[in-house]
Enzyme design. Sequence first.
Site, mmCIF file in Angstrom:
data_model
loop_
_atom_site.group_PDB
_atom_site.id
_atom_site.type_symbol
_atom_site.label_atom_id
_atom_site.label_comp_id
_atom_site.label_asym_id
_atom_site.label_seq_id
_atom_site.Cartn_x
_atom_site.Cartn_y
_atom_site.Cartn_z
ATOM 1 N N ILE A 172 0.842 -1.207 0.000
ATOM 2 C CA ILE A 172 0.000 0.000 0.000
ATOM 3 C C ILE A 172 0.876 1.255 0.000
ATOM 4 O O ILE A 172 0.596 2.236 -0.692
ATOM 5 C CB ILE A 172 -0.982 0.011 1.189
ATOM 6 N N GLU B 27 4.381 -5.267 10.233
ATOM 7 C CA GLU B 27 4.267 -6.674 9.837
ATOM 8 C C GLU B 27 2.788 -6.857 9.563
ATOM 9 O O GLU B 27 1.946 -6.549 10.420
ATOM 10 C CB GLU B 27 4.729 -7.584 10.985
ATOM 11 N N SER B 28 2.441 -7.371 8.359
ATOM 12 C CA SER B 28 1.045 -7.259 7.937
ATOM 13 C C SER B 28 0.326 -8.574 7.647
ATOM 14 O O SER B 28 -0.854 -8.551 7.309
ATOM 15 C CB SER B 28 0.979 -6.377 6.679
ATOM 16 N N THR C 147 -6.468 -1.131 10.438
ATOM 17 C CA THR C 147 -7.221 -2.161 9.713
ATOM 18 C C THR C 147 -8.556 -2.485 10.379
ATOM 19 O O THR C 147 -8.702 -2.322 11.603
ATOM 20 C CB THR C 147 -6.355 -3.448 9.641
ATOM 21 N N ASP C 148 -9.496 -2.998 9.588
ATOM 22 C CA ASP C 148 -10.781 -3.423 10.155
ATOM 23 C C ASP C 148 -10.614 -4.646 11.066
ATOM 24 O O ASP C 148 -11.522 -4.989 11.816
ATOM 25 C CB ASP C 148 -11.816 -3.709 9.048
ATOM 26 N N GLU C 149 -9.451 -5.320 10.980
ATOM 27 C CA GLU C 149 -9.271 -6.542 11.774
ATOM 28 C C GLU C 149 -9.239 -6.259 13.267
ATOM 29 O O GLU C 149 -9.408 -7.168 14.077
ATOM 30 C CB GLU C 149 -8.002 -7.281 11.334
ATOM 31 N N TYR D 223 -1.588 -10.444 14.884
ATOM 32 C CA TYR D 223 -1.497 -9.269 13.995
ATOM 33 C C TYR D 223 -2.545 -8.232 14.383
ATOM 34 O O TYR D 223 -2.228 -7.053 14.607
ATOM 35 C CB TYR D 223 -1.686 -9.692 12.526
ATOM 36 N N SER E 43 -1.901 -6.540 17.651
ATOM 37 C CA SER E 43 -0.816 -5.543 17.616
ATOM 38 C C SER E 43 -1.309 -4.249 16.971
ATOM 39 O O SER E 43 -0.934 -3.151 17.389
ATOM 40 C CB SER E 43 0.412 -6.101 16.888
ATOM 41 N N LYS E 44 -2.165 -4.355 15.957
ATOM 42 C CA LYS E 44 -2.698 -3.151 15.308
ATOM 43 C C LYS E 44 -3.658 -2.417 16.253
ATOM 44 O O LYS E 44 -3.652 -1.181 16.331
ATOM 45 C CB LYS E 44 -3.410 -3.507 13.992
ATOM 46 N N LYS F 11 -0.728 -12.900 0.164
ATOM 47 C CA LYS F 11 -2.100 -12.528 0.509
ATOM 48 C C LYS F 11 -3.035 -13.177 -0.513
ATOM 49 O O LYS F 11 -2.636 -13.410 -1.662
ATOM 50 C CB LYS F 11 -2.272 -11.011 0.510
ATOM 51 N N PRO G 173 -4.883 -23.282 -1.970
ATOM 52 C CA PRO G 173 -5.309 -23.785 -0.653
ATOM 53 C C PRO G 173 -6.342 -22.873 0.013
ATOM 54 O O PRO G 173 -6.006 -21.827 0.571
ATOM 55 C CB PRO G 173 -4.001 -23.823 0.144
ATOM 56 N N ASN H 234 -14.416 -16.052 0.238
ATOM 57 C CA ASN H 234 -13.138 -16.445 -0.377
ATOM 58 C C ASN H 234 -13.373 -17.353 -1.580
ATOM 59 O O ASN H 234 -12.632 -17.296 -2.561
ATOM 60 C CB ASN H 234 -12.255 -17.141 0.660
ATOM 61 N N GLY I 270 -8.243 -19.390 14.721
ATOM 62 C CA GLY I 270 -8.776 -18.053 15.060
ATOM 63 C C GLY I 270 -9.292 -17.297 13.851
ATOM 64 O O GLY I 270 -9.389 -16.064 13.880
#
Length: 336
Positions: A12, A83-84, A124-126, A149, A152-153, A188, A204, A248, A274
């Site tokens: 990005i 780290e993303s 992020t939305d996460e 991740y 941490s964000k 990704k 996968p 997905n 998770g």
Amino acid sequence: MKIMVTGGAGFIGSNFIHYILKKRPDWEVTNFDSLTYAGNLANLKDVENNPNYKFVKGDISDPDDVERLFSSEYDFLINFAAESHVDRSLYNPGLFLKTNILGTQLLLNYALEKGIKRFLHVSTDEVYGSLGPDGYFGESSPLAPNSPYAASKASADMICRSYYKTFDMPVIITRAGNNYGPYQFPEKLIPFFITRALKNEPLPLYGDGLNVRDWLYVEDHCDAIFTVLEKGNFGEIYNIGGGNEKTNLEITRLVLETLNKPESLIKYVKDRPGHDRRYALDINKINSELDWSPKMDFETGIQKTVGWYLENQKWWEDILSGEYTRFYELHYKERS
Ligand code: NAD
Ligand code: TYD
């Protein structure tokens, strides 16, 4: 205007540097990046000789590097460095905490001392966790991160908030949905599946393949960040979504169809631990207050993205070696 972009050699960040050098050709852009496996100066080859662009190698979590960085003055700082990748955070959470939390705090500290005019933190939305089949995340939804991740964000967002509240610092946070487009590291979902399908290798798909993400074309994200940088209010959070909720499996089928590859390449594998079921963002705030909305239609965005990976085979073949191969073998061996 002098701007500092951290993590500008990543997906990005490099798209943002291209965007801003076109949008504001008189702005001076410094790209500060430690060049992890995800940082790639080839992403910026076409601007490396632009007199308004400069690269400085350094780590946002290293006090000496950050002190050296701030020996110059900047008006705005946009913090992309992180780290993303969720899957990597399962194996090395400590690195995510060091870069994403401590790194952000160091930048805040120096930026505060130097009197930066705007500090935009890219999140992020996460951080909101996982949704059921209905509803959307708003900016005041509770934080409920589920991966190291995301945690941490979320922590970095809280540190940013505290610098605004305690030190009256001009901090703004943006929280975007899943991005896709050119220069995305092929670990990704979308670029991973495009590059694997091109090699006729199995794709996968985790679990039942029905997890939902809200997809945002990277150029729309850059445009939203620029809008927030110019017009956003300090201390505020702005969600940035593309309005494209897809499973997905839908994404995988679209990629295969676009490349004219068979569905037999899909391989269902053990789920990610998770694994968040659904992300979806309410973008009413950025839309009504800052007059921003996404422009890219999803099918066109996928065509453009697939086209880019077809035209830039050398770019991704150079990446798919070394450290990347080690991670791939560790992670996907466990899933099959
Ligand atoms: P990326 O992994 O492609 O790029 C990250 C960049 O940061 C790389 O160039 C890397 O070298 C650099 N970096 C990592 N650690 C560093 C450190 N310690 N010091 C300096 N540089 C360092 O990531 P991306 O997908 O471009 O994401 C950029 C930002 O946007 C991240 O903060 C991420 O959390 C956020 N975000 C990403 C998405 C997405 O879908 N990719 C969605 C929402 C938010
Ligand atoms: P990813 O691109 O890792 O983004 P995030 O986890 O930040 O949303 O994954 C997007 C979705 O695709 C997520 O639901 C996990 C899924 N996925 C797979 O099914 N297989 C894969 O190999 C990868 C990388 C992701």
